[in-house]
Design an enzyme around this catalytic site. Structure first.
Site: not given
Length: 444
Positions: A167, A349
């Site tokens: 991320e 995720e």
């Protein structure tokens, strides 16, 4: 739900964690502070003043956690290495005790018949490097390359799945422009430099792993969520467009297409030196996607970039922590990644939070999470049928853990953790996930 026509051969099922969120042992065996250790100690930055000092004590209880994964029947475990555990000062002398921990973890995972997926960086920059400017210092790309080289040499004989970063946009935007994460800086110039230097670090990391790990499969994990103007209002459209570039494009595009998106490109030009884009755009094997739901943006002239987080439509369905549930956005994102980047996708995720607690019988019936996962898995099926090349799915997360600014109040695990006793209790969602994996395998 029909699985046979949906999942490609070799489809992987997994669970994910990250070092700072689960390991604890913050001062043991030579580990030095990270920027998150420092951030947790700033008043008001983390709910309840929570820290990652103990977290889930995965550092000592990893064997129990691997046994839980084996019971679920997962194929793969995505974890991260704590940079300050293996290089306490971020560079220079390595910490053998820290390196030994990941040797033990990797070996235990392999012995359980599970494939280790190693994420090199999940937000825990050594504080010693932040003191030298952190990601705003161009030298950070070199520090990261040396750190990646250390890991590749140490673990490349057993680990073949490598993730450079988790991320990118979250830790740069929230760390350097909106002060919701470590190091908690609000400075437009530092934010732009951090974007570019992290991209350079990614490229250097790809090259290091490619050179040192025969047969390596390399990816990077991007959080991508469609950005929409709050209320559909025209005055919020430009705010949404700029946030979209910072959130969804500022890392994917240079890494995979060789250029920055237009708004970022104009602003970041002073940071870019000759040859930089070639160093960033390196051959990749798959695209890692973290996805939860779309983002709504509004104009906010008091912020660094003039935009802020907006609210979802008031009639949007929500799950345990009040987030709006938009499974169609998940399908659309998978199809858009396929169209734009033409790469295999691994969902690294997906999941939802809640305030899960045991009932009178000791069971944790997290039906809201099961409902969410069912909806999002159905959308994944739709995307695959529509042509998205999805190769795997990792639920976030294996364990209730330290959820950054939310501390321990927001539980994302399919396994409940009593943070006083460290007792692990699989939730109803863990049983649902194990059954999903079993049924998917039986249909192939």
């Amino acid at each position: 739900m029909e699985h046979k026509a949906v999942f490609p051969e070799g489809f992987l099922w997994g669970t994910s964690t990250s070092a700072f969120q689960v390991e604890g042992a913050a001062t043991e065996d030579g580990r030095a502070p990270s920027i998150w250790d420092s951030f947790c100690r700033l008043k008001g930055r983390v709910d309840n003043g929570d820290t990652g000092d103990v977290a889930c004590d995965h550092y000592h209880r990893y064997a129990e956690d691997v046994a839980l994964m084996r019971g679920l029947g997962v194929d793969a475990y995505r974890f991260s290495v704590a940079w300050p555990r293996v290089l306490p000062r971020g560079r220079g002398m390595a910490n053998e005790a820290g390196l030994d921990f990941y040797d033990r973890l990797i070996d235990t995972v392999l012995e359980a018949g599970i494939e280790p997926w190693l994420c090199v960086y999940h937000w825990d920059l050594p504080q010693a490097l932040q003191d030298l400017g952190g990601w705003a210092n161009r030298d950070s790309a070199g520090w990261y390359a040396d750190y990646t080289t250390l890991l590749a040499r140490r673990y490349g004989d057993r680990v073949k799945r490598w993730i450079t970063f988790n991320e990118f946009s979250v830790f740069t935007l929230f760390g350097y422009a909106i002060p919701w994460a470590a190091p908690g800086i609000t400075d437009r110039g530092q934010h732009l430099r951090a974007i570019h230097h992290v991209n350079l670090a990614h490229g250097a990391g790809v090259d290091a792993v490619r050179a040192l790990v025969p047969g390596a499969s390399i990816g990077a994990v991007h959080n991508r969520q469609r950005v929409l103007p709050e209320g559909g209002k025209p005055e919020n459209a430009e705010a949404a467009a700029l946030l979209d570039e910072h959130w969804n494009l500022a890392f994917c595009d240079p890494q995979l297409l060789g250029h920055y998106p237009p708004r970022v490109a104009r602003a970041i030009e002073p940071c870019v030196k000759a040859g930089d884009m070639a160093r960033i755009c390196r051959p990749m094997d798959w695209f890692g996607l973290n996805h939860y739901g779309p983002i709504f943006a509004r104009v906010n002239p008091e912020t660094t970039w003039g935009y802020g987080w907006g609210d979802a439509p008031p009639d949007s369905p929500t799950h345990g922590v009040g987030w709006a549930v938009f499974p169609d956005a998940f399908r659309d994102e998978l199809l858009e990644i396929t169209r734009r980047y033409r790469m295999p996708i691994v969902i690294t995720e997906n999941g939802c939070g809640g305030s899960d607690s045991p009932d009178e019988s000791g069971d944790i019936v997290d039906q809201h999470r099961i409902n969410y996962l069912q909806l999002y898995n159905a959308s994944m099926h739709e995307a695959i049928r529509g042509g998205a090349d999805v190769r795997g799915y990792f639920v976030w997360s294996l364990l209730d853990n330290f959820e950054w600014g939310s501390g321990y109040g927001n539980r994302f695990g399919i396994v409940h953790v009593d943070f006083e006793s460290q007792k692990r209790t699989p939730k109803a969602s863990a049983r649902w996930y194990a059954d999903l994996i079993k049924r998917a395998r039986s249909a192939t």
